[in-house]
Design a protein around this motif. Structure first.
Motif, mmCIF file in Angstrom:
data_model
loop_
_atom_site.group_PDB
_atom_site.id
_atom_site.type_symbol
_atom_site.label_atom_id
_atom_site.label_comp_id
_atom_site.label_asym_id
_atom_site.label_seq_id
_atom_site.Cartn_x
_atom_site.Cartn_y
_atom_site.Cartn_z
ATOM 1 N N LEU A 2 9.078 18.064 14.897
ATOM 2 C CA LEU A 2 9.214 17.742 13.487
ATOM 3 C C LEU A 2 7.869 17.776 12.789
ATOM 4 N N ALA A 3 7.780 18.486 11.672
ATOM 5 C CA ALA A 3 6.544 18.541 10.891
ATOM 6 C C ALA A 3 6.613 17.551 9.758
ATOM 7 N N LEU A 4 5.629 16.665 9.682
ATOM 8 C CA LEU A 4 5.568 15.674 8.617
ATOM 9 C C LEU A 4 4.467 16.046 7.643
ATOM 10 N N CYS A 5 4.663 15.622 6.375
ATOM 11 C CA CYS A 5 3.595 15.825 5.403
ATOM 12 C C CYS A 5 2.391 14.998 5.816
ATOM 13 N N GLY A 6 1.190 15.489 5.502
ATOM 14 C CA GLY A 6 -0.011 14.748 5.876
ATOM 15 C C GLY A 6 -0.434 15.103 7.291
ATOM 16 N N GLU A 7 -1.351 14.330 7.814
ATOM 17 C CA GLU A 7 -1.942 14.634 9.108
ATOM 18 C C GLU A 7 -1.272 13.884 10.245
ATOM 19 N N HIS A 136 19.063 13.151 3.068
ATOM 20 C CA HIS A 136 19.779 14.427 3.167
ATOM 21 C C HIS A 136 18.810 15.606 3.253
ATOM 22 N N GLY A 137 19.189 16.783 2.814
ATOM 23 C CA GLY A 137 18.413 18.002 3.018
ATOM 24 C C GLY A 137 19.241 19.051 3.730
ATOM 25 N N ASP A 138 19.091 20.302 3.337
ATOM 26 C CA ASP A 138 19.923 21.402 3.818
ATOM 27 C C ASP A 138 20.096 21.368 5.338
ATOM 28 N N PRO A 139 21.324 21.483 5.851
ATOM 29 C CA PRO A 139 22.563 21.831 5.155
ATOM 30 C C PRO A 139 23.353 20.649 4.589
ATOM 31 N N ASP A 171 -4.594 1.844 -0.563
ATOM 32 C CA ASP A 171 -5.366 2.061 0.662
ATOM 33 C C ASP A 171 -4.403 2.272 1.826
ATOM 34 N N CYS A 172 -3.690 3.420 1.795
ATOM 35 C CA CYS A 172 -2.708 3.681 2.836
ATOM 36 C C CYS A 172 -2.479 5.177 2.970
ATOM 37 N N LYS A 173 -1.823 5.562 4.039
ATOM 38 C CA LYS A 173 -1.411 6.937 4.270
ATOM 39 C C LYS A 173 0.079 7.030 4.003
ATOM 40 N N VAL A 174 0.490 7.988 3.173
ATOM 41 C CA VAL A 174 1.901 8.155 2.836
ATOM 42 C C VAL A 174 2.421 9.412 3.511
ATOM 43 N N VAL A 175 3.502 9.266 4.264
ATOM 44 C CA VAL A 175 4.086 10.357 5.027
ATOM 45 C C VAL A 175 5.521 10.579 4.557
ATOM 46 N N LEU A 176 5.924 11.839 4.398
ATOM 47 C CA LEU A 176 7.297 12.181 4.036
ATOM 48 C C LEU A 176 8.030 12.718 5.262
ATOM 49 N N THR A 177 9.307 12.359 5.411
ATOM 50 C CA THR A 177 10.091 12.924 6.505
ATOM 51 C C THR A 177 10.477 14.369 6.214
ATOM 52 N N ARG A 178 10.547 14.737 4.940
ATOM 53 C CA ARG A 178 10.713 16.149 4.571
ATOM 54 C C ARG A 178 10.029 16.390 3.233
ATOM 55 N N LYS A 179 9.506 17.604 3.058
ATOM 56 C CA LYS A 179 8.810 17.941 1.826
ATOM 57 C C LYS A 179 9.442 19.125 1.107
ATOM 58 N N ASP A 180 10.586 19.603 1.628
ATOM 59 C CA ASP A 180 11.313 20.680 0.971
ATOM 60 C C ASP A 180 12.791 20.519 1.292
ATOM 61 N N ASP A 181 13.591 21.506 0.908
ATOM 62 C CA ASP A 181 15.045 21.397 1.077
ATOM 63 C C ASP A 181 15.471 21.796 2.480
ATOM 64 N N ARG A 182 14.965 21.058 3.450
ATOM 65 C CA ARG A 182 15.399 21.257 4.827
ATOM 66 C C ARG A 182 15.621 19.904 5.473
ATOM 67 N N GLY A 183 16.767 19.767 6.123
ATOM 68 C CA GLY A 183 17.010 18.549 6.876
ATOM 69 C C GLY A 183 16.222 18.597 8.173
ATOM 70 N N LEU A 184 16.405 17.571 8.970
ATOM 71 C CA LEU A 184 15.678 17.519 10.236
ATOM 72 C C LEU A 184 16.495 18.068 11.385
ATOM 73 N N SER A 185 17.795 18.293 11.146
ATOM 74 C CA SER A 185 18.682 18.800 12.184
ATOM 75 C C SER A 185 19.982 19.219 11.534
ATOM 76 N N PRO A 186 20.671 20.243 12.060
ATOM 77 C CA PRO A 186 21.982 20.608 11.513
ATOM 78 C C PRO A 186 23.062 19.594 11.851
ATOM 79 N N ASP A 191 20.194 13.959 12.853
ATOM 80 C CA ASP A 191 19.252 14.002 11.740
ATOM 81 C C ASP A 191 18.762 12.592 11.416
ATOM 82 N N LEU A 192 19.671 11.643 11.315
ATOM 83 C CA LEU A 192 19.302 10.275 10.989
ATOM 84 C C LEU A 192 18.417 9.678 12.070
ATOM 85 N N ARG A 193 18.742 9.919 13.318
ATOM 86 C CA ARG A 193 17.928 9.396 14.406
ATOM 87 C C ARG A 193 16.539 10.012 14.390
ATOM 88 N N LEU A 194 16.469 11.294 14.074
ATOM 89 C CA LEU A 194 15.173 11.970 14.037
ATOM 90 C C LEU A 194 14.256 11.372 12.977
#
Length: 360
Positions: A2-7, A136-139, A171-186, A191-194
């Motif tokens: 899984l690719a997350l936004c940020g480092e 959510h996120g595609d599909p 003073d924090c790092k903000v991470v997104l679980t998705r940054k575009d219209d893609r879910g984490l799993s079909p 997906d929720l567990r991921l």
């Protein structure tokens, strides 16, 4: 992977783990209890006195307790008001021998952390890594308003991006679980567990999942925030008359943070209601898969209903989505301020947390 936004979330990162025991009342705090259907219950007057509240009359059939800063309205049943906001308990308040009794679980995991968080130990980490989950996120489109051609996934992502931008002034790092219209799993359940797994890999100190609500009745409107249901309690979905019992005796990882989930839900709901001027549908619980596996406090926010055309048309405007993001960000910041204040106090400190702040 899984690719997350940020480092964060990169290979080799070390996930933080949950504390060895769940948050609970300090060992020095003692209240006399009676058994109600096998569960410990505290007399309401004793419990609220521990919070520093005093009787202040009645509001209809309910009792009012106050101090200089807070107001509690409580009576029989699951619903009470904390500083004007609706909070739904897992167990109903009951009358025994002419007195009101509140379950120990609800006092320890819901009421006390909102009104007197200094009574709870251990204190959580000050949020330095905050994960924002765009639902959510595609599909998976999420809720679809066919009349207005609106998909939930589009607007959760937009709000999440706005929240991230607002929080980056902290003073924090903000991470997104998705940054575009893609879910984490079909597969939706996976997906929720991921999402919680991704937050854990990122070392999250706080997790907020952003959604929009839906109901068969297109007139239903308002805002609500969900925490994960506590062990042996029913979720709000099953608490109604004739509903099946969905209580679970097994604690999930997120249940270690039950009191802090309640405090976070309250700080966010207060800001959402104040910013959007929506009807108050309350702080509730559900067995949300996206929250279950978390190793940090987390909530799920349902700011308004996309099935309500009036609210949906507002969501369609960038200005309103900015208001939603502003409210969520302010709620997170106020929670952070409270935790910083609690951790800075010497043992036994009982003063209230710092004044809420706004992100603008």
């Amino acid at each position: 992977m899984l690719a997350l936004c940020g480092e964060l979330g990169a290979a080799g990162s070390t996930p933080r783990v949950a504390p060895s025991r769940p948050a609970q009342l300090k060992p020095t705090v003692r209240l006399a209890a009676i058994k109600v259907e096998g569960m410990d219950y505290f007399e309401v007057e004793d419990a609220v006195a521990l919070l520093g509240l005093k009787p202040a009359g009645r509001d209809g059939r309910k009792f009012v307790f106050e101090d200089a800063n807070s107001r509690l309205v409580i009576g029989e049943g699951r619903e009470l008001l904390v500083d004007g906001l609706r909070v739904f308990l897992g167990n109903a308040v009951v009358t025994r021998r002419g007195k009101l009794y509140l379950s120990e679980v609800d006092f320890e995991a819901c009421l006390a952390p909102i009104m007197a968080p200094w009574l709870i130990e251990p204190k959580p980490r000050v949020p330095r890594i905050i994960v924002i989950d765009a639902g959510h996120g595609d599909p998976d489109d999420g809720m679809i308003n066919l009349r207005l051609k609106m998909k939930e996934k589009t607007f959760t992502l937009d709000v999440a991006l706005r929240v991230k931008k607002l929080l980056e002034t902290m003073d924090c790092k903000v991470v997104l679980t998705r940054k575009d219209d893609r879910g984490l799993s079909p597969i939706k359940l996976t997906d929720l567990r991921l999402r919680s797994q991704a937050a854990n890999r990122a070392g999250a100190d706080l997790f907020v999942s952003i959604h929009f609500n839906a109901d068969r009745d297109a007139k239903t409107s308002g805002s609500e925030v969900y925490t994960f249901t506590r062990p042996f309690q029913r979720s709000d979905a099953s608490a109604g008359f004739g509903q099946g019992d969905d209580s679970d005796p097994e604690a999930a990882p997120i249940n270690r943070f039950d009191p802090w989930n309640s405090l976070l839900a309250h700080t966010i709901q207060k800001e959402v209601r104040g910013e959007l001027k929506t009807s108050d549908r309350g702080i509730k619980t559900m067995h949300a898969g996206v929250l279950r596996g978390l190793n940090c406090p987390g909530v799920l926010v349902e700011s308004v209903f996309l099935t309500n055309d009036t609210e949906a048309r507002l969501v369609a405007t960038p200005a309103y989505r900015q208001q939603i993001a502003q409210a969520i960000a302010n709620g997170i910041r106020n929670y952070t301020t409270k935790i910083e204040s609690l951790r800075a106090k010497p043992a036994g400190g009982t003063s209230r947390a710092a004044t809420p702040s706004k992100l603008r």
